[in-house]
Design an enzyme around this catalytic site. Sequence first.
Site, short mmCIF file in Angstrom:
data_model
loop_
_atom_site.label_atom_id
_atom_site.label_comp_id
_atom_site.label_asym_id
_atom_site.label_seq_id
_atom_site.Cartn_x
_atom_site.Cartn_y
_atom_site.Cartn_z
N ARG A 16 -5.66 -96.45 -41.76
CA ARG A 16 -7.06 -96.44 -42.20
C ARG A 16 -7.46 -95.17 -42.96
O ARG A 16 -8.54 -95.10 -43.54
CB ARG A 16 -7.99 -96.65 -40.99
CG ARG A 16 -8.07 -98.10 -40.60
CD ARG A 16 -8.82 -98.30 -39.29
NE ARG A 16 -8.00 -97.89 -38.14
CZ ARG A 16 -8.47 -97.80 -36.91
NH1 ARG A 16 -9.74 -98.06 -36.66
NH2 ARG A 16 -7.67 -97.45 -35.91
N ASP A 108 -4.16 -87.07 -32.99
CA ASP A 108 -5.34 -87.26 -33.83
C ASP A 108 -6.66 -87.07 -33.07
O ASP A 108 -7.69 -87.59 -33.45
CB ASP A 108 -5.30 -88.67 -34.47
CG ASP A 108 -5.23 -89.77 -33.43
OD1 ASP A 108 -5.17 -89.47 -32.22
OD2 ASP A 108 -5.24 -90.95 -33.83
N ARG A 336 -9.44 -61.46 -56.59
CA ARG A 336 -8.26 -62.27 -56.29
C ARG A 336 -7.36 -61.53 -55.32
O ARG A 336 -7.56 -60.35 -55.05
CB ARG A 336 -7.55 -62.60 -57.61
CG ARG A 336 -8.38 -63.60 -58.45
CD ARG A 336 -7.94 -63.64 -59.90
NE ARG A 336 -6.52 -63.93 -60.00
CZ ARG A 336 -5.80 -63.69 -61.10
NH1 ARG A 336 -6.37 -63.14 -62.17
NH2 ARG A 336 -4.52 -63.98 -61.12
N TYR A 390 -0.34 -57.48 -68.66
CA TYR A 390 0.72 -58.46 -68.88
C TYR A 390 1.14 -58.43 -70.34
O TYR A 390 0.31 -58.53 -71.25
CB TYR A 390 0.19 -59.85 -68.52
CG TYR A 390 1.17 -60.98 -68.61
CD1 TYR A 390 2.42 -60.89 -67.99
CD2 TYR A 390 0.85 -62.15 -69.28
CE1 TYR A 390 3.32 -61.94 -68.07
CE2 TYR A 390 1.74 -63.21 -69.35
CZ TYR A 390 2.98 -63.09 -68.74
OH TYR A 390 3.87 -64.13 -68.81
C1 UD1 Z 1 -5.16 -95.66 -27.41
C2 UD1 Z 1 -5.18 -96.16 -25.97
C3 UD1 Z 1 -6.62 -96.56 -25.61
C4 UD1 Z 1 -7.56 -95.41 -25.83
C5 UD1 Z 1 -7.42 -94.84 -27.23
C6 UD1 Z 1 -8.20 -93.56 -27.35
C7 UD1 Z 1 -3.02 -97.24 -25.58
C8 UD1 Z 1 -2.31 -98.52 -25.45
N1 UD1 Z 1 -4.33 -97.31 -25.84
O1 UD1 Z 1 -5.48 -96.74 -28.23
O2 UD1 Z 1 -6.70 -96.96 -24.26
O3 UD1 Z 1 -8.91 -95.82 -25.58
O4 UD1 Z 1 -6.04 -94.55 -27.55
O5 UD1 Z 1 -8.20 -93.09 -28.65
O6 UD1 Z 1 -2.43 -96.19 -25.42
N2 UD1 Z 1 1.36 -93.58 -31.43
C9 UD1 Z 1 2.71 -93.36 -31.59
N3 UD1 Z 1 3.55 -94.40 -31.55
C10 UD1 Z 1 3.15 -95.68 -31.36
C11 UD1 Z 1 1.76 -95.91 -31.21
C12 UD1 Z 1 0.90 -94.84 -31.23
O7 UD1 Z 1 3.12 -92.21 -31.76
O8 UD1 Z 1 4.01 -96.56 -31.34
C13 UD1 Z 1 0.44 -92.43 -31.46
C14 UD1 Z 1 -0.53 -92.52 -32.62
O9 UD1 Z 1 0.00 -91.84 -33.76
C15 UD1 Z 1 -1.76 -91.79 -32.06
C16 UD1 Z 1 -1.68 -92.07 -30.56
O10 UD1 Z 1 -0.35 -92.46 -30.30
O11 UD1 Z 1 -1.67 -90.41 -32.25
C17 UD1 Z 1 -2.66 -93.18 -30.15
O12 UD1 Z 1 -2.26 -94.38 -30.80
P1 UD1 Z 1 -3.33 -95.41 -31.37
O13 UD1 Z 1 -2.59 -96.52 -32.05
O14 UD1 Z 1 -4.37 -94.70 -32.13
O15 UD1 Z 1 -3.92 -95.99 -30.01
P2 UD1 Z 1 -5.26 -96.77 -29.85
O16 UD1 Z 1 -5.07 -98.17 -30.22
O17 UD1 Z 1 -6.36 -96.02 -30.49
CA CA Z 2 -6.56 -94.21 -32.06
#
Ligand code: UD1
Ligand code: CA
Length: 493
Positions: A16, A108, A336, A390
């Site tokens: 996104r 994030d 600078r 220069y």
């Molecule tokens: C997740 C939580 C949710 C919570 C939310 C809060 C799970 C299943 N759900 O959902 O309960 O309310 O965060 O923001 O955990 N990532 C990986 N590898 C993967 C998937 C994700 O490294 O395979 C990392 C993403 O880069 C991110 C973090 O894990 O930094 C969270 O993943 P994201 O897909 O944003 O989870 P949400 O669906 O937001």
């Molecule tokens: Ca998220």
Amino acid sequence: MSRIATLILAAGQGTRMKSQLPKVLHPLCGAPLIAYPLQLAAQMKSETTVLVVGHGRDAVQRAVAQCPGGDRVRFAVQTEQRGTGHAVMCALPALKEHDGWMLILSGDVPLLTHRTLQRLQRQMQGSTAPLGFVTFVPGNSAGYGRVVRENDEVRAIVEHRDCTPKQRAIKEANAGTYLIEAAFLRSALKKLRQDNAQNEFFLTDLVAMAAQRGAVPTVQADEAEVHGINDRVDLAQVERVLLSQKAQTLMRNGVTLHDPDTICIHPAVSVGPDTDIGRGVHITGQSRIGAGCHIEPGVLLHDTVVADGARVRAYSVIEGSHIGAGAQVGPMARLRPGSRLGDNAHVGNWVELKNTVMGDNSKASHLAYLGDGDIGDNANIGAGVIFCNYDGYLKHRTTIEEDVFVGSDCQLIAPVTLHRGAYIASGATVTHDVPEDAMAIARARQVNRADMGRLFRERQAAEKALRAAANESPKARRKSTARPKPPAKGKPR
Ligand code: UD1
Ligand code: CA
């Protein structure tokens, strides 16, 4: 609480963001998003920090190496994003020897505070459950996992898409930050299944397993603190929060900010009391501003030190420089990198400095380019002076010792040295060193020709009248271009 290892999840693509840049590298107040959880891990005295990378992992690894302490971060690669539980599985081999607690953070979620994690730690101390986590009450809970409780006790986290209508009405959501006992984590991950709407391994399923071993502790944070970055609107909102927090801290510590919503002061910047900062000022990087300074509207300061009592006047742009105590710069000056002004020095409007040191009480008040110079104390650089540093191939330095006066509109062809007390007459092109206390005059001698001004005017007026009258016939024009006779030679001044 005993030893802590930190695991930061950052393999997701961040679709996104609609960007070529991996999400965790987008800058927030000048630092990539990933720098924030790394800093938190350091504050928690994390023994080992593992970053789970996937999308854009080369770029992420390079950026992490530039972050403070980034050289000690270990990386685990998750090639296919099969969910947060799977991401943690991928990181375990990098944490084989760890037997204390695992702190799990999202790459994030940049505003999470050390204080909230300390609260979570305290909650865990009185608990038998092998897991605790952070919750919050979002304004709009779409997309978040809901915290399902029975008689106040946590039973499970259910992801938005798997919720029953009743569960969807639950206000409390999972923030995605966990403290988990390493042994429990290892065994529980093996039991994870992909039987959910997204067909992923959910880390959140560990909560129901932990609840069977005791009451799962939670701490609630403000939504602003656990706001995750999914798109650029989130990024802008979180940046605004961070800037407001910084502004408030500074104001509480005695700094005046005029219209703080228009002012951007990055988190690492320090500002002393009784400093007054105008509208639209940006102070970024590792800048340090002293006490009792005035920073007027529209000024940009990056990685710059401003000592006590200095004034930076409106719309000056200054990077990588040092401004001495009581010095004055601008309006509309440009410093600078590598510029250093002594105490009470003065740099005025439309003056540019680059890699130039200026001594105490020295002045360059108008329209000058001072590049690669060393200027001593009490020197005066006139309007329009240029350090010609220069030659098209190499840069050379200009050295101006103390008490030197450089008149207006001089060019100093570097390398050149003006020794102490030298005086350079206006309009000079200086190619040779000037000895102590000497006056250098380096320009063509003036000649005054008697009556020539009047004759010139008469000739031009006649020509103009002729053209108008003759309707611009080529013949008439040719005739009229005859030169006037030169007058008698005047006495040079
Ligand atoms: C997740 C939580 C949710 C919570 C939310 C809060 C799970 C299943 N759900 O959902 O309960 O309310 O965060 O923001 O955990 N990532 C990986 N590898 C993967 C998937 C994700 O490294 O395979 C990392 C993403 O880069 C991110 C973090 O894990 O930094 C969270 O993943 P994201 O897909 O944003 O989870 P949400 O669906 O937001
Ligand atoms: Ca998220």
